[in-house]
Design a protein around this motif. Structure first.
Motif, short mmCIF file in Angstrom:
data_model
loop_
_atom_site.label_atom_id
_atom_site.label_comp_id
_atom_site.label_asym_id
_atom_site.label_seq_id
_atom_site.Cartn_x
_atom_site.Cartn_y
_atom_site.Cartn_z
N ALA A 1 -2.73 -5.35 -0.03
CA ALA A 1 -3.00 -5.88 -1.36
C ALA A 1 -3.39 -7.36 -1.28
O ALA A 1 -4.29 -7.82 -2.00
CB ALA A 1 -1.79 -5.70 -2.26
N HIS B 1 -6.96 -7.76 -0.23
CA HIS B 1 -7.90 -7.52 -1.33
C HIS B 1 -7.86 -8.63 -2.37
O HIS B 1 -8.89 -9.00 -2.94
CB HIS B 1 -7.59 -6.17 -2.00
N THR C 1 1.49 -6.92 -9.19
CA THR C 1 0.18 -6.62 -8.61
C THR C 1 0.25 -5.36 -7.77
O THR C 1 -0.70 -4.56 -7.75
CB THR C 1 -0.31 -7.81 -7.77
N TYR D 1 -1.93 -1.90 -7.84
CA TYR D 1 -2.54 -1.35 -6.62
C TYR D 1 -2.20 0.15 -6.49
O TYR D 1 -3.08 0.98 -6.25
CB TYR D 1 -2.00 -2.11 -5.40
N SER E 1 -3.97 2.21 -9.26
CA SER E 1 -5.40 2.42 -8.98
C SER E 1 -5.60 3.42 -7.85
O SER E 1 -6.53 4.24 -7.88
CB SER E 1 -6.06 1.08 -8.63
N GLN E 2 -4.73 3.34 -6.87
CA GLN E 2 -4.80 4.29 -5.75
C GLN E 2 -4.64 5.73 -6.24
O GLN E 2 -5.39 6.63 -5.85
CB GLN E 2 -3.71 3.94 -4.73
N MET F 1 -7.34 -5.20 -7.53
CA MET F 1 -6.51 -4.04 -7.18
C MET F 1 -7.22 -2.74 -7.55
O MET F 1 -7.09 -1.74 -6.83
CB MET F 1 -5.16 -4.12 -7.89
N ALA G 1 -10.23 -2.24 -5.11
CA ALA G 1 -9.78 -1.86 -3.77
C ALA G 1 -9.86 -0.35 -3.57
O ALA G 1 -10.00 0.14 -2.45
CB ALA G 1 -8.34 -2.34 -3.55
N HIS G 2 -9.80 0.38 -4.69
CA HIS G 2 -9.85 1.84 -4.64
C HIS G 2 -11.08 2.38 -5.38
O HIS G 2 -11.11 3.55 -5.76
CB HIS G 2 -8.57 2.41 -5.27
#
Length: 630
Positions: free
Chosen positions: A352, A355, A365, A369, A372-373, A498, A501-502
């Protein structure tokens, strides 16, 4: 939603090698896994060369301006939406990250003026708006979230622009006769002769507020300021402000109309942000803001078709699961809930941070993360409730702003909290502007001094002080404007980094242009006041929420997206990580006083909330420094 990067030699250099731009794009490929494109421009010859990411690593001619783009396909999934996008006359080249929600409102008029479109993307409409109206008019017409770069061969000018509130990132690196720009700073690692170097001049501000406004902790790297665009012509860089928040709040909405007007604006904003050629859902925390966004999104779809993503905790003090369930049951949602545990928290912490690109300053945060994953299994676009608390006075500090600051209990409590730093406390508490600034501080004077022996309050607040002094309006209006400019941008970067990132696009209906205008036109006395004898913030929005989900739902204690830090920091995995990796790094770096930190870590059960926050901040800082500076 996408990502772009590029660089411009402001001296006489040109190159044929495109190895750097390819590597820059590869580093942020997660922002746009669906397609990539590169254009090299020779600004002297007024020529350009468009190549695919798979071509040999050399341009056919020398270029001094290089543009690269990664695409996450949201609107028009066909190759017609490819970027960099080139105008029909081949005189303008555009790259854009974001979504323009009112773009299609302009299409028919542009067609009547002779413009022809080959795609159904909003990006192409932005390109033609530029061709028709030029930069200054075009940029003021856009309602959405965006960062963009436009090169105009006729004008020999590069434009770089960012949306009004900084929803989408745009970083600038200026050094050694070169201007580089990117959606993510890590892309700069691929530039020849570049290395991240620390700039700790703003460390006092960082310790107190967890961020540095419109700046970074790296030398020569800054943010493009929200609401501005840059023009670069013949090596000269000029900044232009196209949006001034002080223009807002000048047309007050009457008390009797405030609730109806706000509800209509929110409903319209959510509807406009649901345009997508891929699956869309909502980020549902169970709080007022995300619940209302989910409500209007669900009403805009066929019954039972909206999917929501939520994070829960075993510790019920931090979990709003029962409120998530109320919303899900009432709206017949496809609700996906995921529980976060301490082991996961520390397993992904360094990913994290990579990113986020700055010290991971907000503990929750990691929650975004994880959300979103997990969201990627179900949707590509998420709507969230970010921005409501700042624009509609949702924090408890807005209540305090309306109260007499020398009320005995309030003043004595603040005095006791700052007893070791009386002179500094007095210096800000007796100044209404400084007091307002300090309300949004996370760190206390005591912990800041404990971490950094030469901490200076004046250094920490000087730029924010200039900002707050320039704000117009009554107390609550000034504070809302101030927080939109100084507190919100960091939260927006948390959401962006975040989610991207995905490869998830995150949209924020509360920050629609018209929604913000409506919010800031609502009187502070309508937003902050009594409800059944109790002081409440964000009253107008809570009243709307109460109509949908009941008074107990709307008027409960605000929880936010909290994290059980004390529990997590008591875990064996945290204690081991601190002793083996974090503490030795802090000691070696020599920036902060480790002795005090060690005392707090060794007695987590007795640590104050401010000390827990300080431990978290130092954890995030050291792990970031090890990745980006060592």
């Amino acid at each position: 939603m996408c990502g772009f990067t590029g660089y411009y030699y402001l001296d006489t250099r040109k190159e044929t090698n495109n190895k750097a731009i390819r590597e820059m794009l590869a580093i942020q490929k997660h922002r746009g896994p669906d397609d990539s494109g590169i254009v090299g421009i020779n600004t002297q010859n007024k020529s350009f060369e468009a190549i695919t990411i798979s071509e040999d690593a050399a341009f056919k001619s020398e270029n001094d301006l290089i543009l690269g783009f990664n695409r996450l396909s949201i609107l028009d999934l066909s190759p017609m939406g490819h970027q960099p996008m080139i105008s029909p006359d081949e005189q303008v080249i555009l790259i854009m990250n974001g979504e323009i929600y009112n773009a299609f409102d302009y299409k028919a008029d542009l067609e009547s003026k002779g413009h022809h479109f080959k795609s159904t993307s909003d990006t192409e409409i932005v390109l033609h708006l530029y061709l028709e109206y030029g930069m200054e008019t075009m940029i003021s017409m856009l309602n959405g979230m965006f960062a963009l770069a436009i090169y105009d061969l006729k004008l020999d000018t590069l434009f770089l622009a960012r949306d009004r509130f900084g929803i989408k990132p745009l970083y600038l690196l200026k050094e050694n006769g070169r201007l580089a720009f990117a959606s993510e700073m890590k892309s700069f690692k691929a530039l020849p002769d570049f290395k991240f170097e620390a700039d700790f001049e703003k460390m006092d501000e960082f310790l107190l507020f967890r961020n540095v406004v419109n700046n970074t902790l790296f030398k020569n790297i800054s943010n493009c300021i929200p609401g501005t665009y840059l023009s670069i012509t013949k090596g000269e860089i000029q900044s232009h402000q196209y949006y001034d928040i002080n223009q807002e709040g000048n047309h007050p909405i009457s008390h009797q109309d405030s609730q109806t007007t706000l509800e209509k604006a929110l409903q319209k904003s959510v509807a406009s942000q649901m345009i997508s050629d891929v699956k869309l859902g909502c980020q549902l925390s169970g709080g007022v803001d995300s619940s209302l966004v989910s409500y209007y999104a669900a009403k805009a779809l066929d019954h039972g078709n909206l999917e929501t993503i939520s994070i829960t905790f075993k510790d019920q003090k931090f979990s709003e699961e029962k409120y998530i369930d109320i919303v899900a049951d009432q709206l017949s949602l496809h609700a996906h809930k995921y529980e976060m545990e301490a082991n996961y928290y520390f397993d992904v912490l360094e990913k994290a941070i990579w990113h986020f690109e700055q010290p991971l300053n907000h503990p929750n945060t990691i929650g975004i993360y994880l959300l979103s994953q997990e969201a990627k299994k179900h949707v590509t676009v998420l709507l969230s409730g970010e921005g409501a608390d700042e624009s509609l006075a949702g924090y408890s500090r807005f209540i305090r702003a309306t109260q007499f600051p020398f009320f005995r209990r309030m003043f004595l409590g603040a005095l006791k909290k700052n007893s070791k730093n009386i002179s500094e406390f007095i210096s800000y508490y007796f100044d209404s502007n400084k007091r307002m600034i300090m309300e949004s501080a996370f760190g206390s004077l005591e912990t800041a001094h404990a971490l950094k022996s030469d901490f200076n309050l004046q250094n920490a607040i000087q730029e924010r002080y200039q900002t707050i002094k320039s704000m117009k309006g009554d107390t609550i209006l000034k504070q809302r404007k101030f927080e939109l400019l100084t507190y919100l941008p960091d939260l927006l970067m948390r959401q962006d980094k975040m989610s991207m990132a995905h490869s998830i696009e995150n949209r924020v209906p509360f920050l629609d242009n018209d929604m913000v205008t409506t919010s800031l036109n609502i009187s502070g006395s309508d937003l902050v006041g009594k409800h059944k004898g109790k002081d409440e913030a964000k009253v107008t929005l809570k009243d709307i929420c109460a109509q949908k989900f009941g008074e107990k739902f709307a008027y409960r204690e605000k929880m936010g997206f909290g994290i059980p830090l004390r529990s997590f920091m008591s875990s064996e995995v945290f204690q081991e990580k601190w002793k083996q990796q974090v503490a030795p790094g802090i000691q070696k770096r020599g920036l902060f006083q480790l002795d005090e930190l060690t005392k707090w870590v060794n007695s987590i059960s007795k640590a104050t909330p401010e000390q827990l926050d300080a431990i978290w901040l130092m954890l995030g800082f050291e792990l970031w420094a090890q990745q980006y500076l060592d």
